[in-house]
Scaffold this motif. Structure first.
Motif, PDB file in Angstrom:
ATOM      1  N   VAL A  28      -1.967   8.209  -5.246  1.00 37.31           N
ATOM      2  CA  VAL A  28      -0.800   7.328  -5.204  1.00 37.31           C
ATOM      3  C   VAL A  28       0.410   8.163  -4.814  1.00 37.31           C
ATOM      4  O   VAL A  28       0.647   9.232  -5.382  1.00 37.31           O
ATOM      5  N   TYR A  29       1.149   7.662  -3.821  1.00 41.57           N
ATOM      6  CA  TYR A  29       2.359   8.309  -3.339  1.00 41.57           C
ATOM      7  C   TYR A  29       3.486   7.288  -3.411  1.00 41.57           C
ATOM      8  O   TYR A  29       3.710   6.551  -2.453  1.00 41.57           O
ATOM      9  N   GLY A  30       4.141   7.183  -4.535  1.00 40.08           N
ATOM     10  CA  GLY A  30       5.212   6.203  -4.681  1.00 40.08           C
ATOM     11  C   GLY A  30       4.668   4.789  -4.617  1.00 40.08           C
ATOM     12  O   GLY A  30       3.923   4.363  -5.502  1.00 40.08           O
ATOM     13  N   LEU A  31       5.011   4.062  -3.548  1.00 39.37           N
ATOM     14  CA  LEU A  31       4.576   2.678  -3.400  1.00 39.37           C
ATOM     15  C   LEU A  31       3.359   2.535  -2.494  1.00 39.37           C
ATOM     16  O   LEU A  31       2.986   1.420  -2.127  1.00 39.37           O
ATOM     17  N   ASP A  32       2.737   3.635  -2.118  1.00 40.38           N
ATOM     18  CA  ASP A  32       1.549   3.628  -1.264  1.00 40.38           C
ATOM     19  C   ASP A  32       0.398   4.336  -1.954  1.00 40.38           C
ATOM     20  O   ASP A  32       0.606   5.215  -2.789  1.00 40.38           O
ATOM     21  N   ALA A  33      -0.813   3.937  -1.584  1.00 41.48           N
ATOM     22  CA  ALA A  33      -1.990   4.565  -2.177  1.00 41.48           C
ATOM     23  C   ALA A  33      -3.109   4.657  -1.144  1.00 41.48           C
ATOM     24  O   ALA A  33      -3.194   3.843  -0.215  1.00 41.48           O
ATOM     25  N   MET A  34      -3.955   5.652  -1.327  1.00 43.03           N
ATOM     26  CA  MET A  34      -5.168   5.804  -0.545  1.00 43.03           C
ATOM     27  C   MET A  34      -6.323   5.889  -1.536  1.00 43.03           C
ATOM     28  O   MET A  34      -6.286   6.693  -2.467  1.00 43.03           O
ATOM     29  N   VAL A  35      -7.316   5.025  -1.344  1.00 39.56           N
ATOM     30  CA  VAL A  35      -8.464   4.984  -2.242  1.00 39.56           C
ATOM     31  C   VAL A  35      -9.717   5.300  -1.435  1.00 39.56           C
ATOM     32  O   VAL A  35     -10.032   4.597  -0.475  1.00 39.56           O
TER      33      VAL A  35
END
Length: 135
Positions: free
Chosen positions: A90-97
């Motif tokens: 999670v990077y602030g308001l973005d995420a990579m799953v």
């Protein structure tokens, strides 16, 4: 002359700090982003209408433009069943799953995490290639 190696080291350290602070279990945002990606991945191959409700507005709109409806566009894209959860960043308001068979990108909206891109595979010298994405 020494600026390039120093800036590369700085970028690596900043990236490592961001990952270490946001990729562990027990963090509510990490847990919520992972759950949203898993839900999308589990319903997308068989229930396009429900999967469309889990997409970010721009991503759903992009699918509609190409085929007339989000559900039809999603079915045409043939998203993979992603499998189990491997990693959430999670990077602030973005995420990579990262899932067993897919990588899903999400954005945080007022009503929770929404999928911005899915069916994504890494490329050696560039950004991820995604079958489902917003414009």
């Amino acid at each position: 002359m020494h600026a390039a190696p120093l800036s590369g080291l700085l970028a690596t350290l900043v990236g490592a700090a961001a990952l270490s602070g946001c990729s562990g279990q027990g963090n509510p945002e990490v847990d919520a982003a992972g759950a949203a990606a898993l839900r999308f991945s589990s319903v997308a191959p068989t229930d396009a209408a429900t999967a469309c409700s889990l997409l970010a507005p721009q991503t759903a709109s992009e699918l509609e433009q190409g085929s007339g409806s989000c559900a039809r566009g999603l079915s045409d894209a043939s998203p993979p069943a992603g499998g189990g959860l491997r990693e959430v960043e999670v990077y602030g308001l973005d995420a990579m799953v990262r899932l067993d068979r897919d990588t899903v990108f999400l954005a945080r909206f007022e009503k929770g995490w929404k999928v911005t891109a899915a069916g994504c595979t890494p490329r050696p010298d560039g950004p991820y290639e995604c079958d489902i994405k917003g414009g």
